[in-house]
Motif scaffolding. Sequence first.
Motif, mmCIF file in Angstrom:
data_model
loop_
_atom_site.group_PDB
_atom_site.id
_atom_site.type_symbol
_atom_site.label_atom_id
_atom_site.label_comp_id
_atom_site.label_asym_id
_atom_site.label_seq_id
_atom_site.Cartn_x
_atom_site.Cartn_y
_atom_site.Cartn_z
ATOM 1 N N ALA A 1 0.922 -1.218 -0.186
ATOM 2 C CA ALA A 1 -0.013 0.194 0.076
ATOM 3 C C ALA A 1 0.779 1.353 0.148
ATOM 4 N N ASP A 2 1.254 1.808 -1.170
ATOM 5 C CA ASP A 2 2.011 2.941 -1.212
ATOM 6 C C ASP A 2 1.630 4.132 -0.696
ATOM 7 N N PRO A 3 2.258 5.299 -0.548
ATOM 8 C CA PRO A 3 1.705 6.431 0.006
ATOM 9 C C PRO A 3 0.523 7.199 -0.948
ATOM 10 N N GLU A 4 0.436 6.866 -2.047
ATOM 11 C CA GLU A 4 -0.576 7.193 -3.201
ATOM 12 C C GLU A 4 -1.482 6.633 -3.269
ATOM 13 N N LEU A 5 -1.652 5.502 -2.495
ATOM 14 C CA LEU A 5 -2.959 4.499 -2.932
ATOM 15 C C LEU A 5 -4.220 5.227 -2.676
ATOM 16 N N ASP A 6 -4.580 6.150 -1.337
ATOM 17 C CA ASP A 6 -5.554 6.727 -1.120
ATOM 18 C C ASP A 6 -6.261 7.716 -2.097
ATOM 19 N N SER A 7 -4.921 8.369 -2.648
ATOM 20 C CA SER A 7 -5.178 9.277 -3.760
ATOM 21 C C SER A 7 -5.691 8.655 -4.965
ATOM 22 N N ARG A 8 -5.397 7.541 -5.417
ATOM 23 C CA ARG A 8 -6.021 6.855 -6.666
ATOM 24 C C ARG A 8 -7.373 6.209 -6.144
ATOM 25 N N LEU A 9 -7.439 5.785 -5.027
ATOM 26 C CA LEU A 9 -8.690 5.346 -4.579
ATOM 27 C C LEU A 9 -9.835 6.423 -4.859
ATOM 28 N N HIS A 10 -9.427 7.621 -4.101
ATOM 29 C CA HIS A 10 -10.326 8.880 -4.230
ATOM 30 C C HIS A 10 -10.507 9.275 -5.684
ATOM 31 N N GLY A 11 -9.226 9.221 -6.532
ATOM 32 C CA GLY A 11 -9.660 9.632 -7.892
ATOM 33 C C GLY A 11 -10.684 8.622 -8.723
ATOM 34 N N PHE A 12 -10.664 7.325 -8.159
ATOM 35 C CA PHE A 12 -11.303 6.439 -8.870
ATOM 36 C C PHE A 12 -12.876 6.568 -8.594
ATOM 37 N N ILE A 13 -13.250 6.898 -7.257
ATOM 38 C CA ILE A 13 -14.652 7.124 -6.502
ATOM 39 C C ILE A 13 -15.040 8.556 -7.055
ATOM 40 N N ASN A 14 -14.176 9.476 -7.183
ATOM 41 C CA ASN A 14 -14.402 10.770 -7.510
ATOM 42 C C ASN A 14 -15.014 10.822 -9.143
#
Length: 351
Positions: free
Chosen positions: A142-155
Amino acid sequence: MSNIIALNVPPRRQRLIERAGALIDIFATQRRIQDDVFWLKENAELLSILECTGTAVGADMLAPHHDFYDGLHDRLQFFPQYYRFLLSIGLDLEDLGLPGTQMEELCHSVARQGLPDAELSDLQRAEARRLLARRGVACAAADPELDSRLHGFINRSDTYALPNKKAAYELTHIVFYLSEYGRRDPELGPDAVRSLTYAGILAYLDQNIDLLAEVCVALRQAGQQPDPIWVDAVRTDLSGFTVVSDEDTISSDAYHEYLVANWAAQTLGFDDTGAALPVGRVAFHHPTRTGGALRGVSAALFAAARTRSTRWDHMCDYVFSVLDDDAAAVLEATIASTTEFDAFFATFARA
């Protein structure tokens, strides 16, 4: 002892606990054998719902899982490809009250072996991160950018304005993981809330109550209140379930919809109206319901071809004119359930 429990536990809560105990036995011992991957899936789903809703089942009700829990170390060694199922079941068993403390070491073992490194999707990495974090173990995948990518997907709301069940279920599960199943704020912005709304619109149009229930739970975990029309649909669906004795081999039934509807019932705070549970091997049958409107609306829009418009006020009379009465009623209820229908339709029309 049972009289003392009945006097001190609110009746509804007591019914939920008793139902949970019956479900644990049904899924652990009656439906499938433990070597079946679908046994892992079904039991992981049930135990996860019991754990995240805080259902106080205790060690006695978890006894059917005692031998499985004791053998988890060997199973993880031989079946590393199922580590997420195995960790989930073991963690939930400990947290629900089964005596034992082995899961911390098993989480460390999974991390040392780098099993999450084999995951292809961010969704699976997010699940692995959550599972390991329950015992304070870091997930290197779980790299530091994981949350950013998840939010990008759901946004990206337009994704969820088109029929795509896989994307919709991934959306709800991302919210589950980001919120730690309702334990913290998932920090969803307005675009992500709109994504959930669009997924709910499509689920209601299609009368996919399983998905609709997940959307309602995800909205609550995001601090939102699902529309009463959606909540009532889930409640009605749950009250219409039948659970019947079935000694035949179970290939597939509506167990998942039943579990998620019960989860939504507890999350949304309406009374437990689930079907009675027979003793022994059972199958879950969802209620008979009228067909949805999604197929009819889609067919009408496709047939409109060059006259198709992104504006619902331009298309509504035509669409309603080609729908049968049941589909028209579903469409009317869908429109009444949200203030976002016009915006949803602008993408859904594909004009």
